[in-house]
Design an enzyme around this catalytic site. Structure first.
Site, PDB file in Angstrom:
ATOM      1  N   ASP A   1       6.983  -1.326 -10.100  1.00 53.76           N
ATOM      2  CA  ASP A   1       7.312  -0.507  -8.976  1.00 53.76           C
ATOM      3  C   ASP A   1       8.170  -0.834  -7.830  1.00 53.76           C
ATOM      4  OD1 ASP A   1       5.312   1.476  -9.867  1.00 53.76           O
ATOM      5  OD2 ASP A   1       3.862   0.263  -8.586  1.00 53.76           O
TER       6      ASP A   1
ATOM      7  N   ASP B   1      -1.687  -1.209  -1.407  1.00 56.28           N
ATOM      8  CA  ASP B   1      -1.684  -0.143  -2.464  1.00 56.28           C
ATOM      9  C   ASP B   1      -2.145   1.112  -1.733  1.00 56.28           C
ATOM     10  OD1 ASP B   1      -0.608  -1.620  -4.448  1.00 56.28           O
ATOM     11  OD2 ASP B   1      -2.428  -1.736  -5.582  1.00 56.28           O
TER      12      ASP B   1
END
Length: 418
Positions: free
Chosen positions: A117, A305
């Site tokens: 990511d 997250d």
């Protein structure tokens, strides 16, 4: 072109949803299977895109990997290969966790620098420093992490930051080292505890799991085992925050609520009624959420997250919220996409300031990572009209049956190819 989601806002999420094993655990457990010759069986595995990717990495190292629903079997040969090539590794970050097991089993490892990511710098300095403390030589050469050691010897290791990845790699190297290793300032996440539990089942000697100090007494060999992957707290919390954002009523099962104490506390502060269950929790939100400040930190702090979902909640809450990002500096690129949806938000260094508005406005938006993609879908649920979320392959990497789960709760969402 990748698939996109069309999300029609206005639905209040209602019902029950279950979660399975954690993405942030299963990939590391698959890597840990390299530590023992024979077949290790993992159950409760999520059917997400990253699992077959990790299977390809392990197959390239000589293992036989079979995927059958929520079960993964990794059959490791007596002599694994030690070179994880670029094509397999480049697609996701967790592939670097084969470094420690390969060094322990093969006394050498060549692992291509991983992809993953776009959420900011995640250097491997602490991984390498820990392995060097155990007696290995380690360097970056030609785009690969190269490590070698005739033998590994236990040592005291203090991490500058409680890095999950560094803790995992050092831990998996130390279990087969000679002598005692202590890892101070170790990561405390439930996924670290899950890894420790499986390693102990395999015959490792580890104490201190879930605390900031891990003590590992090396053993000569480990044996394969069968292990159930811990429930995914990030997916579970996503559904809980979605309930709060949409003024819904959602019961989430398959996760230990103790792994989400701060998250559930924040939802209660936002006005939700939060009920903790033996195997999950329930979030009921009747009125517009109240603004709450968030600051991301390693466990037991608020998870980085979940930062995009926190921003989504703040965007429709009553009042002003300040979100502070202390882990990954590039995660705030998500704010740019939220502004497309009409959010009143600005960033200043590690801080984002959001003034909540009653409803967002639909627009085309783009996912930059797994959690940003999920956060944009949640934002679409509280926008007028139809929001197009592009690059949803990111979401596929972390959320099993994402559309089906949301649809089951009453969301109006569909997947469109290309």
């Amino acid at each position: 072109m990748s698939d996109r989601f069309l999300v029609t806002g206005g639905a209040s999420l209602q019902g029950k949803v279950s979660v399975v094993g954690a993405k942030n655990s299963v990939l590391k457990l698959m890597a840990a299977a390299l530590l023992a010759e024979g077949a290790t069986v993992l159950t409760n595995c999520p059917e997400i895109a990253d699992v077959p990717l990790m299977a390809d990495v392990l197959r390239g190292l000589g293992a036989t990997v079979t995927l059958d629903g929520d079960t993964v079997v990794v059959d490791t040969p007596a002599e694994p290969k030690f070179h994880a090539d670029f094509d397999a590794v480049k697609q996701f970050r967790a592939s670097v966790c084969v470094l420690g097991p390969l060094l322990a089993r093969c006394h050498r490892a060549v692992v291509a620098l991983p992809g993953g990511d776009a959420i900011g710098s995640r250097p491997l300095d602490m991984h390498q420093a820990g392995l060097r403390a155990l007696g290995a030589n380690s360097a970056i050469e030609h785009g690969c992490v190269v490590a070698q050691a005739d033998s590994l010897k236990g040592a005291p290791i203090a991490l500058e930051f409680p890095s999950v990845g560094a803790t995992e790699n050092i831990l998996m190297a130390a279990v087969l080292a000679t002598g005692v290793t202590t890892i101070d300032n170790a990561a405390r996440e439930p996924e670290i505890v899950d890894l420790c539990d499986m390693l102990v089942q395999m015959g490792a000697e580890i104490s201190g799991a879930g605390t900031s100090t891990l003590t590992v007494t090396g053993v000569q060999r480990l044996s394969p085992t069968t292990h159930r992957v811990v429930g995914d707290r990030i997916v579970a919390a996503t559904w809980g925050i979605a309930a709060a954002m949409t003024r819904g009523d959602v019961e989430v099962t398959g996760v230990d609520p103790a792994h989400l104490q701060l998250v559930l506390h924040k939802l209660a502060d936002a006005g939700a009624v939060v009920t903790r269950l033996d195997n999950g929790f329930r979030v009921t939100q009747r009125e517009r959420p109240t603004a709450v400040n968030f600051s991301t930190l390693p466990f037991p702090g608020f998870p980085t997250d979940l930062q995009p979902m926190a921003i989504g909640l703040a965007a429709v809450a009553e009042g002003m919220s300040v979100i502070t990002e202390n882990v990954f500096e590039a995660r705030f690129r998500f704010v740019e996409e939220m502004v497309r949806l009409g959010a009143d938000a600005r960033t200043d260094g590690h801080h984002a300031v959001i003034r909540g508005i009653p409803q967002l406005s639909s627009a085309p938006v783009w996912s930059s990572d797994i959690r940003a993609g999920a956060g944009l879908v949640l934002a679409g649920l509280v926008a007028d009209g139809v929001t197009e979320v592009h690059d949803v392959f990111h979401i596929d990497r972390g959320y099993p049956a994402f559309v089906e789960k949301l649809s089951g709760l009453g969301a109006d969402i569909r997947r469109v190819a290309g």
